[in-house]
Write an enzyme that holds these catalytic residues in place. Structure first.
Site, PDB file in Angstrom:
ATOM      1  N   HIS A   1    -103.740 -42.418  66.787  1.00  0.00           N
ATOM      2  CA  HIS A   1    -102.454 -41.804  67.146  1.00  0.00           C
ATOM      3  C   HIS A   1    -102.551 -40.281  67.193  1.00  0.00           C
ATOM      4  CE1 HIS A   1     -98.097 -41.649  67.575  1.00  0.00           C
ATOM      5  NE2 HIS A   1     -98.142 -40.596  66.785  1.00  0.00           N
TER       6      HIS A   1
ATOM      7  N   GLY B   1     -90.719 -33.515  79.399  1.00  0.00           N
ATOM      8  CA  GLY B   1     -90.040 -34.804  79.459  1.00  0.00           C
ATOM      9  C   GLY B   1     -90.817 -35.931  78.814  1.00  0.00           C
TER      10      GLY B   1
ATOM     11  N   HIS C   1    -101.163 -40.443  82.593  1.00  0.00           N
ATOM     12  CA  HIS C   1    -100.696 -41.284  83.685  1.00  0.00           C
ATOM     13  C   HIS C   1    -101.734 -41.206  84.798  1.00  0.00           C
ATOM     14  CE1 HIS C   1     -96.305 -41.424  82.442  1.00  0.00           C
ATOM     15  NE2 HIS C   1     -96.696 -40.363  81.764  1.00  0.00           N
TER      16      HIS C   1
ATOM     17  N   HIS D   1    -100.826 -39.847  76.133  1.00  0.00           N
ATOM     18  CA  HIS D   1    -101.193 -40.754  77.227  1.00  0.00           C
ATOM     19  C   HIS D   1    -101.394 -39.980  78.514  1.00  0.00           C
ATOM     20  CE1 HIS D   1     -96.784 -40.565  76.893  1.00  0.00           C
ATOM     21  NE2 HIS D   1     -96.741 -40.672  78.215  1.00  0.00           N
TER      22      HIS D   1
ATOM     23  N   ASP E   1     -98.146 -49.215  83.501  1.00  0.00           N
ATOM     24  CA  ASP E   1     -96.837 -48.696  83.105  1.00  0.00           C
ATOM     25  C   ASP E   1     -95.775 -49.751  83.411  1.00  0.00           C
ATOM     26  OD1 ASP E   1     -95.662 -45.535  82.692  1.00  0.00           O
ATOM     27  OD2 ASP E   1     -94.236 -47.091  83.309  1.00  0.00           O
TER      28      ASP E   1
ATOM     29  N   HIS F   1     -96.963 -40.644  71.857  1.00  0.00           N
ATOM     30  CA  HIS F   1     -98.364 -41.024  71.633  1.00  0.00           C
ATOM     31  C   HIS F   1     -99.093 -40.538  72.885  1.00  0.00           C
ATOM     32  CE1 HIS F   1    -101.550 -44.067  70.224  1.00  0.00           C
ATOM     33  NE2 HIS F   1    -102.001 -43.624  71.387  1.00  0.00           N
TER      34      HIS F   1
ATOM     35  N   ASN G   1     -97.787 -35.550  79.939  1.00  0.00           N
ATOM     36  CA  ASN G   1     -96.611 -34.806  79.518  1.00  0.00           C
ATOM     37  C   ASN G   1     -96.737 -34.503  78.027  1.00  0.00           C
ATOM     38  OD1 ASN G   1     -95.226 -34.879  82.049  1.00  0.00           O
ATOM     39  ND2 ASN G   1     -94.744 -37.032  81.660  1.00  0.00           N
TER      40      ASN G   1
HETATM   41  P1  AMP Z   1     -93.855 -39.985  79.333  1.00  0.00           P
HETATM   42  O1  AMP Z   1     -92.554 -39.544  79.926  1.00  0.00           O
HETATM   43  O2  AMP Z   1     -95.026 -39.188  79.863  1.00  0.00           O
HETATM   44  O3  AMP Z   1     -93.811 -40.037  77.823  1.00  0.00           O
HETATM   45  O4  AMP Z   1     -94.105 -41.439  79.899  1.00  0.00           O
HETATM   46  C1  AMP Z   1     -93.910 -42.601  79.153  1.00  0.00           C
HETATM   47  C2  AMP Z   1     -94.228 -43.756  80.070  1.00  0.00           C
HETATM   48  O5  AMP Z   1     -94.428 -44.885  79.278  1.00  0.00           O
HETATM   49  C3  AMP Z   1     -93.132 -44.071  81.080  1.00  0.00           C
HETATM   50  O6  AMP Z   1     -93.693 -44.028  82.392  1.00  0.00           O
HETATM   51  C4  AMP Z   1     -92.685 -45.495  80.688  1.00  0.00           C
HETATM   52  O7  AMP Z   1     -92.347 -46.276  81.802  1.00  0.00           O
HETATM   53  C5  AMP Z   1     -93.917 -46.001  79.965  1.00  0.00           C
HETATM   54  N1  AMP Z   1     -93.713 -47.019  78.947  1.00  0.00           N
HETATM   55  C6  AMP Z   1     -92.876 -46.950  77.871  1.00  0.00           C
HETATM   56  N2  AMP Z   1     -93.000 -48.046  77.104  1.00  0.00           N
HETATM   57  C7  AMP Z   1     -93.944 -48.829  77.697  1.00  0.00           C
HETATM   58  C8  AMP Z   1     -94.506 -50.098  77.391  1.00  0.00           C
HETATM   59  N3  AMP Z   1     -94.140 -50.800  76.290  1.00  0.00           N
HETATM   60  N4  AMP Z   1     -95.423 -50.619  78.227  1.00  0.00           N
HETATM   61  C9  AMP Z   1     -95.796 -49.935  79.334  1.00  0.00           C
HETATM   62  N5  AMP Z   1     -95.320 -48.726  79.677  1.00  0.00           N
HETATM   63  C10 AMP Z   1     -94.396 -48.178  78.867  1.00  0.00           C
END
Ligand code: AMP
Length: 115
Positions: free
Chosen positions: A49, A94, A103, A101, A33, A99, A88
Site C-alpha cells: 500500500h 481528482g 491508468h 495506481h 477499471d 492506493h 492521479n
Molecule cells: P482515480 O480517480 O485515479 O483515483 O481513479 C480511480 C479509478 O478506480 C476509477 O477509474 C474507478 O472507476 C476505479 N475503481 C474504483 N473501484 C474499483 C474497483 N473495485 N474495481 C475496478 N476499478 C475500480
C-alpha cells in the site's frame, strides 16, 4: 510497507477480493477499471500500500509499475496504435482511490484532458 485492511485496491491486488486481472508479477498486478473510459482501461497497482505516487515509493516498485503498464499495452494490442499512462495524486488531480495506481488507456483516439 504493507497492505491496508481498509483499502479496496490492497484487497484486489492480494486476491482477497477477485477482479478481472490482465497482468500479475511479484510486486504489482493489473486489472480492468470497473468504469472504463476507453476500450482498454486497466489499472496497475502495487501489492503493497502506497497512498499515491507522491509517497516514498521504492524505485523497484516504480519500475515494476511501468513495466507492467507496457506489458498490458502489448497484451491489449496497443503498441502500434498508442496508449496513455496516467496517475492521479491528491485532491487537485481528482484521486478517488487512495492506493497508488496507473491508468492504462487506449483503443480509441484520446483527448487532451485526463482520458
Ligand atoms: P482515480 O480517480 O485515479 O483515483 O481513479 C480511480 C479509478 O478506480 C476509477 O477509474 C474507478 O472507476 C476505479 N475503481 C474504483 N473501484 C474499483 C474497483 N473495485 N474495481 C475496478 N476499478 C475500480
Amino acid at each position: 510497507m504493507a497492505t491496508n485492511d481498509d483499502c479496496i485496491f490492497c484487497k484486489i491486488a492480494n486476491h482477497v477480493i477477485e477482479s478481472n486481472y490482465v497482468y500479475e508479477d511479484e510486486l504489482v498486478c493489473a486489472f480492468r477499471d470497473m468504469s472504463p473510459l476507453a476500450p482498454t482501461h486497466v489499472l496497475v497497482v502495487p501489492k503493497d500500500h502506497y497512498e499515491s505516487f507522491a509517497d516514498d515509493v521504492p524505485a523497484e516498485v516504480t519500475a515494476a509499475l511501468f513495466h507492467a503498464a507496457r506489458e498490458v499495452a502489448k497484451a491489449e494490442g496497443l503498441i502500434e496504435s498508442g496508449f496513455r499512462v496516467v496517475t492521479n495524486a491528491g485532491p487537485d488531480a481528482g484521486q478517488a482511490v487512495s492506493h497508488l495506481h496507473l491508468h492504462v488507456l487506449g483503443g480509441r483516439r484520446l483527448t487532451d484532458d485526463f482520458a
